[in-house]
Scaffold this active site. Structure first.
Site, PDB file in Angstrom:
ATOM      1  N   LYS A   1       6.243  22.783   6.656  1.00  0.00           N
ATOM      2  CA  LYS A   1       6.572  24.205   6.740  1.00  0.00           C
ATOM      3  C   LYS A   1       6.031  24.915   5.499  1.00  0.00           C
ATOM      4  O   LYS A   1       4.852  24.964   5.290  1.00  0.00           O
ATOM      5  CB  LYS A   1       8.083  24.370   6.909  1.00  0.00           C
ATOM      6  CG  LYS A   1       8.670  23.524   8.063  1.00  0.00           C
ATOM      7  CD  LYS A   1       8.425  24.123   9.427  1.00  0.00           C
ATOM      8  CE  LYS A   1       8.780  23.224  10.596  1.00  0.00           C
ATOM      9  NZ  LYS A   1      10.157  22.826  10.702  1.00  0.00           N
TER      10      LYS A   1
ATOM     11  N   TYR B   1      19.177  20.693  12.594  1.00  0.00           N
ATOM     12  CA  TYR B   1      17.922  20.683  13.351  1.00  0.00           C
ATOM     13  C   TYR B   1      18.056  19.767  14.581  1.00  0.00           C
ATOM     14  O   TYR B   1      18.492  18.621  14.455  1.00  0.00           O
ATOM     15  CB  TYR B   1      16.846  20.190  12.383  1.00  0.00           C
ATOM     16  CG  TYR B   1      15.454  20.045  12.901  1.00  0.00           C
ATOM     17  CD1 TYR B   1      14.762  21.133  13.426  1.00  0.00           C
ATOM     18  CD2 TYR B   1      14.806  18.812  12.827  1.00  0.00           C
ATOM     19  CE1 TYR B   1      13.455  20.983  13.870  1.00  0.00           C
ATOM     20  CE2 TYR B   1      13.501  18.665  13.261  1.00  0.00           C
ATOM     21  CZ  TYR B   1      12.838  19.755  13.794  1.00  0.00           C
ATOM     22  OH  TYR B   1      11.545  19.593  14.231  1.00  0.00           O
TER      23      TYR B   1
ATOM     24  N   ASP C   1      18.974  18.704   4.291  1.00  0.00           N
ATOM     25  CA  ASP C   1      17.700  19.214   4.771  1.00  0.00           C
ATOM     26  C   ASP C   1      17.515  20.588   4.120  1.00  0.00           C
ATOM     27  O   ASP C   1      18.165  21.562   4.494  1.00  0.00           O
ATOM     28  CB  ASP C   1      17.723  19.318   6.299  1.00  0.00           C
ATOM     29  CG  ASP C   1      16.374  19.723   6.883  1.00  0.00           C
ATOM     30  OD1 ASP C   1      15.621  20.431   6.186  1.00  0.00           O
ATOM     31  OD2 ASP C   1      16.094  19.356   8.034  1.00  0.00           O
TER      32      ASP C   1
ATOM     33  N   ARG D   1       0.819  -1.209   0.000  1.00  0.00           N
ATOM     34  CA  ARG D   1       0.000   0.000   0.000  1.00  0.00           C
ATOM     35  C   ARG D   1       0.858   1.266   0.000  1.00  0.00           C
ATOM     36  O   ARG D   1       1.083   1.872   1.020  1.00  0.00           O
ATOM     37  CB  ARG D   1      -0.925   0.001   1.229  1.00  0.00           C
ATOM     38  CG  ARG D   1      -2.067  -0.989   1.105  1.00  0.00           C
ATOM     39  CD  ARG D   1      -2.778  -1.233   2.395  1.00  0.00           C
ATOM     40  NE  ARG D   1      -1.944  -1.897   3.372  1.00  0.00           N
ATOM     41  CZ  ARG D   1      -1.589  -3.185   3.328  1.00  0.00           C
ATOM     42  NH1 ARG D   1      -2.013  -3.944   2.355  1.00  0.00           N
ATOM     43  NH2 ARG D   1      -0.824  -3.708   4.243  1.00  0.00           N
TER      44      ARG D   1
HETATM   45  C1  LIG Z   1      10.574  21.564  11.294  1.00  0.00           C
HETATM   46  C2  LIG Z   1      11.778  21.040  10.677  1.00  0.00           C
HETATM   47  C3  LIG Z   1      11.912  19.668  10.444  1.00  0.00           C
HETATM   48  C4  LIG Z   1      10.884  18.676  10.893  1.00  0.00           C
HETATM   49  O1  LIG Z   1       9.670  18.756  10.221  1.00  0.00           O
HETATM   50  P1  LIG Z   1       8.347  18.118  10.847  1.00  0.00           P
HETATM   51  O2  LIG Z   1       7.426  17.973   9.713  1.00  0.00           O
HETATM   52  O3  LIG Z   1       7.869  19.072  11.895  1.00  0.00           O
HETATM   53  O4  LIG Z   1       8.742  16.797  11.449  1.00  0.00           O
HETATM   54  C5  LIG Z   1      13.047  19.237   9.812  1.00  0.00           C
HETATM   55  N1  LIG Z   1      14.020  20.091   9.447  1.00  0.00           N
HETATM   56  C6  LIG Z   1      13.940  21.411   9.664  1.00  0.00           C
HETATM   57  C7  LIG Z   1      15.045  22.297   9.224  1.00  0.00           C
HETATM   58  C8  LIG Z   1      12.830  21.924  10.303  1.00  0.00           C
HETATM   59  O5  LIG Z   1      12.763  23.235  10.559  1.00  0.00           O
END
Ligand SMILES: *Cc1c(COP(=O)(O)O)cnc(C)c1O
Length: 400
Positions: free
Chosen positions: A218, A123, A193, A70
């Site tokens: 975000k 983070y 990231d 799935r």
């Molecule tokens: C908020 C954030 C995350 C995590 O995202 P979530 O969806 O809240 O788990 C990862 N990396 C950075 C840079 C963030 O600001």
């Protein structure tokens, strides 16, 4: 309906500019219901008319057997295809949060006795995952703070280099192309990231990043009502992460995809407004007597400014503010005095937020009792003048 042969596949012929892609990608299945938006297909099971169709749905997918059955519906594949398209990537994987996307990438590359190199200042929860989950499983985590320290720490056991630009809270820039160039010379993929820049301001793959991770919670969703992680890259680069998600049951409901796809339509518009407002508010803050410094690479005064300019086409914030010497009660009056800035974690929605922060690297340094108080500000879509007025009134509680 059939399963898509290669989940999250981007359209091949893609000469559109970003704004056009954001408007038109991820809408293929809307034809079925004659609507602008693709239907929200909530389903734990996709059914087939014939055995041949069922078998066909697996064609071309490289999955090890036994395969978890799935991985989503057309709604999921629409968002994945749109995201891959705007990132200039072959494919996209979605996970239930940004942190789970990071966990999937790190988990897929972790080996007992292996090595993962992680940039200092990532983070906080990423660091906690490394220290509290991967290190006890005997995967060596080595932190680096520059390209030189990466060079000195990388061993032949390395399987991944993990960076974040800019680093959370400290807002430090790193030379992404130099990191990627060195890692490539050793045959090691770089994961990044990329949440802060989003695909609008940060072209991760063009800089050499193999695996780009976004907390779509975000800006990509942008309305503070969904949690979602997105990972983009080539099929090859994402193969182990996709297998990891498949084995761990890391999949997302259709509703989250549909909301994020709707939010994404206005991503470019919102990002340009966040950028303009963040620069206006940060520049104003820099002039205020209660502010010691503003950590924001888009400002010419920031040590990362040249690298930011080279690697990004905009700066949405959030950014970090260090207050001049101020007592805890004064700090509390300042935070409580803000009317338009909600006090909360997260960011990237339409609304402004404030969060008291402690830079982890500062903890190790001896600081004077009333020094080094940091706040992270996310500048929302309100009028910047109203935000400055709000900050001005709250700063008055600290005194000059
Ligand atoms: C908020 C954030 C995350 C995590 O995202 P979530 O969806 O809240 O788990 C990862 N990396 C950075 C840079 C963030 O600001």
């Amino acid at each position: 309906m059939t399963n898509e042969q290669q989940p999250g596949k981007a359209p091949v012929d893609q000469a559109w500019q970003l704004d056009t892609a954001l408007t038109h990608l991820g809408r293929e299945s809307s034809v079925a219901v004659n609507s602008v938006n693709p239907p929200v297909v909530r389903a734990s099971t996709t059914v087939f008319q014939t055995l041949a169709e069922f078998k066909d749905s697996y064609k071309g997918v490289v999955f090890e057997s036994p395969r978890y059955g799935r991985s989503g519906t057309s709604t999921n594949f629409e968002l994945q295809a749109a995201m891959a398209g705007i990132c200039g990537a072959q494919t996209c994987i979605a996970t239930p949060s940004g942190l789970s996307a990071i966990a999937a990438v790190l988990g897929a590359h972790a080996q007992v006795g292996g090595q993962i190199l992680v940039q200092e200042g990532v983070y906080g929860p990423t660091q906690a995952l490394c220290d509290k989950v991967l290190t006890p499983l005997q995967c060596n985590i080595d932190y680096f703070d520059s390209v030189d320290s990466l060079k000195s720490k990388l061993t032949e056991r390395a399987s991944l280099v993990f960076i974040e630009v800019p680093s959370s809270l400290t807002m430090r820039m790193i030379d992404v192309a130099a990191v990627c160039g060195f890692a490539a010379s050793k045959g090691i993929p770089v994961a990044c990231d990329s949440t802060w820049g989003t695909p609008v301001f940060f072209n991760a793959h063009a800089l050499g990043i193999a695996i780009s991770i976004h907390a779509a919670t975000k800006y990509i969703n942008g309305h503070s009502d969904v949690m979602l992680g997105l990972i983009t890259g080539s099929y090859e680069a994402l193969q182990s992460t996709r297998a990891w998600c498949d084995r761990n049951g890391t999949h997302v409901s259709a509703d989250s995809y549909a909301l994020a796809l709707r939010g994404m339509r206005t991503l470019a518009l919102r990002m340009h407004r966040h950028h303009a407002s963040a620069i206006a508010v940060a520049s104003w803050l820099q002039e205020q007597p209660q502010i010691k410094q503003v950590l924001f690479p888009a400002l010419a005064s920031d040590p990362g400014h040249a690298l930011w300019k080279r690697q990004f086409t905009g700066a949405p914030g959030p950014f970090t503010v260090e207050l001049a010497s101020c007592s805890e009660p004064a700090f509390e009056r300042f935070i409580n005095g803000l009317q338009l800035f909600g006090l909360g974690t997260s960011w990237g929605g339409f609304e402004s937020l404030v969060m008291p922060a402690i830079a982890h690297h500062l903890r190790a340094l001896p600081v004077q009792p009333n020094e080094g108080r940091l706040v992270r500000l996310h500048i929302g879509l309100e009028a910047p003048q109203d935000l400055c007025d709000d900050l001005w009134a709250a700063l008055a509680h600290i005194g000059a």
